[in-house]
Design a protein around this motif. Structure first.
Motif, PDB file in Angstrom:
ATOM      1  N   PHE A 108       0.848  -1.192   0.000  1.00 16.49           N
ATOM      2  CA  PHE A 108       0.000   0.000   0.000  1.00 16.49           C
ATOM      3  C   PHE A 108       0.877   1.232   0.000  1.00 16.49           C
ATOM      4  O   PHE A 108       1.994   1.206   0.491  1.00 16.49           O
ATOM      5  N   ARG A 109       0.341   2.338  -0.521  1.00 14.24           N
ATOM      6  CA  ARG A 109       0.974   3.631  -0.308  1.00 14.24           C
ATOM      7  C   ARG A 109       0.370   4.148   0.989  1.00 14.24           C
ATOM      8  O   ARG A 109      -0.854   4.162   1.159  1.00 14.24           O
ATOM      9  N   ALA A 110       1.209   4.553   1.937  1.00 15.02           N
ATOM     10  CA  ALA A 110       0.745   4.963   3.258  1.00 15.02           C
ATOM     11  C   ALA A 110       1.276   6.351   3.596  1.00 15.02           C
ATOM     12  O   ALA A 110       2.277   6.797   3.032  1.00 15.02           O
ATOM     13  N   VAL A 111       0.590   7.014   4.517  1.00  9.89           N
ATOM     14  CA  VAL A 111       0.953   8.373   4.915  1.00  9.89           C
ATOM     15  C   VAL A 111       1.024   8.436   6.428  1.00  9.89           C
ATOM     16  O   VAL A 111       0.107   7.994   7.128  1.00  9.89           O
ATOM     17  N   LEU A 112       2.126   8.981   6.943  1.00  9.96           N
ATOM     18  CA  LEU A 112       2.243   9.227   8.380  1.00  9.96           C
ATOM     19  C   LEU A 112       1.499  10.511   8.733  1.00  9.96           C
ATOM     20  O   LEU A 112       1.131  11.290   7.861  1.00  9.96           O
ATOM     21  N   GLY A 113       1.325  10.746  10.012  1.00  7.32           N
ATOM     22  CA  GLY A 113       0.637  11.944  10.488  1.00  7.32           C
ATOM     23  C   GLY A 113       1.312  13.237  10.072  1.00  7.32           C
ATOM     24  O   GLY A 113       0.668  14.275   9.933  1.00  7.32           O
ATOM     25  N   ASN A 114       2.637  13.192   9.830  1.00  2.00           N
ATOM     26  CA  ASN A 114       3.360  14.404   9.428  1.00  2.00           C
ATOM     27  C   ASN A 114       3.377  14.605   7.915  1.00  2.00           C
ATOM     28  O   ASN A 114       4.034  15.505   7.420  1.00  2.00           O
ATOM     29  N   GLY A 115       2.668  13.722   7.169  1.00  2.00           N
ATOM     30  CA  GLY A 115       2.591  13.854   5.725  1.00  2.00           C
ATOM     31  C   GLY A 115       3.608  13.047   4.950  1.00  2.00           C
ATOM     32  O   GLY A 115       3.605  13.055   3.712  1.00  2.00           O
ATOM     33  N   HIS A 116       4.518  12.347   5.630  1.00  2.00           N
ATOM     34  CA  HIS A 116       5.529  11.528   4.957  1.00  2.00           C
ATOM     35  C   HIS A 116       4.856  10.347   4.264  1.00  2.00           C
ATOM     36  O   HIS A 116       4.100   9.602   4.875  1.00  2.00           O
ATOM     37  N   ILE A 117       5.134  10.159   2.976  1.00  2.00           N
ATOM     38  CA  ILE A 117       4.541   9.085   2.180  1.00  2.00           C
ATOM     39  C   ILE A 117       5.574   7.973   2.006  1.00  2.00           C
ATOM     40  O   ILE A 117       6.741   8.241   1.720  1.00  2.00           O
ATOM     41  N   PHE A 118       5.146   6.726   2.181  1.00  2.00           N
ATOM     42  CA  PHE A 118       6.042   5.578   2.055  1.00  2.00           C
ATOM     43  C   PHE A 118       5.239   4.374   1.605  1.00  2.00           C
ATOM     44  O   PHE A 118       4.018   4.426   1.492  1.00  2.00           O
ATOM     45  N   THR A 119       5.939   3.260   1.343  1.00  2.00           N
ATOM     46  CA  THR A 119       5.303   2.015   0.947  1.00  2.00           C
ATOM     47  C   THR A 119       5.190   1.118   2.162  1.00  2.00           C
ATOM     48  O   THR A 119       6.180   0.873   2.850  1.00  2.00           O
ATOM     49  N   ALA A 120       3.970   0.629   2.437  1.00  2.00           N
ATOM     50  CA  ALA A 120       3.734  -0.269   3.567  1.00  2.00           C
ATOM     51  C   ALA A 120       3.426  -1.660   3.027  1.00  2.00           C
ATOM     52  O   ALA A 120       2.615  -1.808   2.109  1.00  2.00           O
ATOM     53  N   TYR A 121       4.111  -2.662   3.594  1.00  2.00           N
ATOM     54  CA  TYR A 121       3.967  -4.041   3.139  1.00  2.00           C
ATOM     55  C   TYR A 121       3.317  -4.903   4.212  1.00  2.00           C
ATOM     56  O   TYR A 121       3.481  -4.649   5.398  1.00  2.00           O
ATOM     57  N   ILE A 122       2.627  -5.950   3.774  1.00  2.00           N
ATOM     58  CA  ILE A 122       2.141  -6.981   4.686  1.00  2.00           C
ATOM     59  C   ILE A 122       3.178  -8.089   4.685  1.00  2.00           C
ATOM     60  O   ILE A 122       3.569  -8.581   3.618  1.00  2.00           O
ATOM     61  N   ALA A 123       3.658  -8.487   5.859  1.00  2.00           N
ATOM     62  CA  ALA A 123       4.673  -9.529   5.958  1.00  2.00           C
ATOM     63  C   ALA A 123       4.116 -10.857   5.461  1.00  2.00           C
ATOM     64  O   ALA A 123       2.912 -11.110   5.531  1.00  2.00           O
ATOM     65  N   VAL A 124       5.002 -11.711   4.986  1.00  2.00           N
ATOM     66  CA  VAL A 124       4.586 -13.028   4.475  1.00  2.00           C
ATOM     67  C   VAL A 124       3.830 -13.798   5.541  1.00  2.00           C
ATOM     68  O   VAL A 124       2.794 -14.403   5.256  1.00  2.00           O
ATOM     69  N   ARG A 125       4.279 -13.743   6.794  1.00  2.00           N
ATOM     70  CA  ARG A 125       3.612 -14.494   7.858  1.00  2.00           C
ATOM     71  C   ARG A 125       2.218 -13.955   8.185  1.00  2.00           C
ATOM     72  O   ARG A 125       1.419 -14.647   8.786  1.00  2.00           O
ATOM     73  N   ASP A 126       1.902 -12.722   7.782  1.00  3.80           N
ATOM     74  CA  ASP A 126       0.598 -12.119   8.047  1.00  3.80           C
ATOM     75  C   ASP A 126      -0.344 -12.184   6.852  1.00  3.80           C
ATOM     76  O   ASP A 126      -1.468 -11.711   6.923  1.00  3.80           O
ATOM     77  N   ARG A 127       0.087 -12.777   5.745  1.00  2.44           N
ATOM     78  CA  ARG A 127      -0.734 -12.744   4.529  1.00  2.44           C
ATOM     79  C   ARG A 127      -1.964 -13.623   4.607  1.00  2.44           C
ATOM     80  O   ARG A 127      -2.864 -13.493   3.806  1.00  2.44           O
TER      81      ARG A 127
END
Length: 71
Positions: free
Chosen positions: A22-41
């Motif tokens: 996913f494309r994710a956003v922190l509270g301060n506006g920083h945009i990054f890529t968030a992944y789901i770990a293999v063990r959580d899929r």
């Protein structure tokens, strides 16, 4: 060698990149890529627009792992 350093942050999932990223956003506006770990899929994935906790390295703020369930 020391322990692996990570920080936990609150983020909002902004858009779906693929089924595990996913494309994710922190509270301060920083945009990054968030992944789901293999063990959580096998768990129910979050939806776009959800508020989640992410685990990130303080040395690489371009990607983080979505925490699903208990820590």
């Amino acid at each position: 060698m020391g322990e692996r350093e990570t920080i936990l942050l609150d983020a909002r999932l902004d858009a779906v990149i693929d089924s595990h990223a996913f494309r994710a956003v922190l509270g301060n506006g920083h945009i990054f890529t968030a992944y789901i770990a293999v063990r959580d899929r096998e768990k129910k994935p979050p939806e776009s627009g959800s508020d989640v906790k992410v685990e990130m390295s303080p040395y690489n703020m371009s990607a983080g792992r979505i925490i699903i369930g208990d820590l």
